[in-house]
Scaffold this motif. Structure first.
Motif, short mmCIF file in Angstrom:
data_model
loop_
_atom_site.label_atom_id
_atom_site.label_comp_id
_atom_site.label_asym_id
_atom_site.label_seq_id
_atom_site.Cartn_x
_atom_site.Cartn_y
_atom_site.Cartn_z
N UNK A 289 0.85 -1.35 0.08
CA UNK A 289 -0.01 0.15 0.00
C UNK A 289 0.72 1.18 0.05
N UNK A 290 1.90 1.38 0.68
CA UNK A 290 2.65 2.30 0.46
C UNK A 290 3.48 2.67 -0.90
N UNK A 291 3.71 1.65 -1.66
CA UNK A 291 4.12 1.81 -3.05
C UNK A 291 3.21 2.25 -3.83
N UNK A 292 1.89 1.54 -3.73
CA UNK A 292 0.75 2.28 -4.10
C UNK A 292 0.56 3.67 -3.99
N UNK A 293 0.46 4.16 -2.63
CA UNK A 293 0.45 5.25 -2.43
C UNK A 293 1.27 6.11 -3.18
#
Length: 450
Positions: A289-293
């Protein structure tokens, strides 16, 4: 400006902006994972305590997102329209607001540390002590984090994602060096434990902020951040504009954190290992999710600039390209979590019960990773269109559903795994729903601008 995102090949433009942001987000993940890996050597009780302290850091990011998102979207839309004066005004207002909110949050956290930690009913003295000292230090100096994320958003709004990346890279290197030295105290150095982890993180955040401020001064090219003054009165026009976009995002972030706190309190009934698993598992999960963010942040700036310029065709194409990218990444994480959870769990846990709990967590939440990535990116896209209120409503409603669902499933034979399934299933639903909402919103926009 550093980067005009309204012209040029869409995928190339978006990727050029996104890669440094994704790398920065990944570095942010490594910040947390590095802390947890070293703290893990102190035992699951210390991890549980820092996990509780980390909840209040997470809550602070909800407040910080008001200035960051409001500033980023407004600056990017002004850049897209070619209005440099307003872009500068919004940038200054966002930085001022971030500083004020960071200081206020720190004061409240320092005064009410005991009351905040007692909410989680930590029974173990070691876990409580770790939570107390970690919260005192990390929240007491949280203003560096507030300013860092806001400056990152404004740099990104102009199409400059490289400066924040370099700043975060240096910050990560500092954190990785300081963690073992301060946490474990090798040789003559004192063993600071949880306090050492907090000091390392705060120091890294200060360095990241300082490098980005130095970048404003050193850059010869035009930057909306040049010439800003923290001490001037914030004009009402800019404050309203930032709040209009930023408040729904802040409410969404804070609600998400509060819901997680309630669930953590449920999890605490299953012991310190369960709390540690939730905290560490969340950090491991942040790889997706941090990469997607990070991609969502790039897409947010891309869409905001193009929407400001009236380029709805580029908005839709940019969104589709982004979803393919993050969807594939999410599927990769799903395979990793579901197929090889034990090696991942072994990095952070060293007690058999904690390892077994972590394996169950990774497998269950693993099924939702692709949907989580799609949800995150779509929220960034809708926010770029100024639809933060819509994102907030949907996210709060369906994330809140985790509480009754966790109560129901946790009370069955599934036990703790029922709570993990409550997290995973709601992420799947939100991922599907947000895609449908984006398609509806962009069709409406097309009709309005035609």
């Amino acid at each position: 400006m550093e980067g005009n995102l309204t012209k040029g090949p869409i995928l190339k433009t978006l990727t050029k902006l996104a890669i440094p942001i994704m790398a920065s987000s990944f570095l942010g993940t490594l910040y947390n994972i590095t802390d947890m890996a070293w703290i893990g050597l102190l035992g699951s009780k210390a991890v549980a305590g820092i996990g509780v302290g980390g909840m209040f850091i997470w809550l602070s990011q909800g407040f910080a997102s008001m200035a960051r998102m409001g500033g980023q979207v407004q600056v990017a839309q002004c850049v897209g329209r070619g209005d440099k004066k307003k872009a500068h005004g919004y940038a200054q207002a966002a930085v001022q607001l971030a500083a004020i909110m960071g200081i206020l949050y720190a004061i409240v956290a320092l005064i009410f540390t005991k009351q905040m930690i007692r909410f989680f009913k930590l029974e173990d003295p070691e876990a409580y002590a770790s939570a107390f000292i970690y919260t005192k230090i990390a929240c007491g100096l949280i203003v560096f984090s507030f300013l860092s994320v806001t400056l990152t958003g404004i740099y990104t709004a102009q199409g400059d994602s490289k400066t924040p990346f370099y700043a975060n890279l240096i910050g990560l290197a500092t954190n990785m060096i300081l963690d073992p030295l301060l946490i474990l105290g090798p040789g003559p150095l004192p063993k600071l434990g949880a306090a050492g982890g907090a000091i390392a993180t705060v120091t890294a955040q200060f360095i990241v902020m300082s490098i980005m401020i130095l970048g404003i001064v050193k850059q010869k090219k035009e930057n909306v951040l040049k010439g800003i003054s923290v001490f001037e009165k914030i004009p009402a026009e800019y404050l309203r504009g930032i709040c209009k976009i930023g408040i729904p995002t802040a409410l969404q972030g804070m609600a998400y954190c509060v819901i997680s706190m309630v669930i953590t309190r449920m999890v605490s009934a299953f012991g310190a290992e369960a709390i540690a698993t939730q905290r560490v598992g969340g950090q491991i999960e942040s790889i997706s999710w941090n990469t997607a963010d990070g991609f969502a942040t790039a897409l947010n700036a891309f869409i905001a600039q193009n929407y400001g310029a009236g380029e709805m065709g580029r908005v839709k194409k940019g969104y589709r390209a982004s979803q393919w990218t993050v969807g594939i990444w999410g599927l990769f994480i799903t395979v990793l979590f579901v197929c090889v959870p034990r090696p991942i769990a072994n990095i952070f846990f060293h007690e058999p019960k904690a390892i077994a709990t972590a394996i169950d967590y990774l497998i269950i939440v693993g099924f939702s990773e692709a949907f989580l990535c799609i949800e995150t990116t779509t929220v960034g896209a809708l926010s770029g269109l100024g639809k933060t209120h819509l994102c907030s409503v949907i996210s709060i409603i369906f994330t809140s559903a985790r509480i009754p669902l966790a109560i129901i499933l946790g009370g069955t034979s599934l036990g703790l795994n029922g709570i993990w399934w409550a997290l995973s299933s709601t992420s799947i639903v939100k991922g599907v729903l947000f895609v449908i909402v984006f398609q509806w919103v962009t069709r409406t926009k097309k009709q309005v601008t035609a």
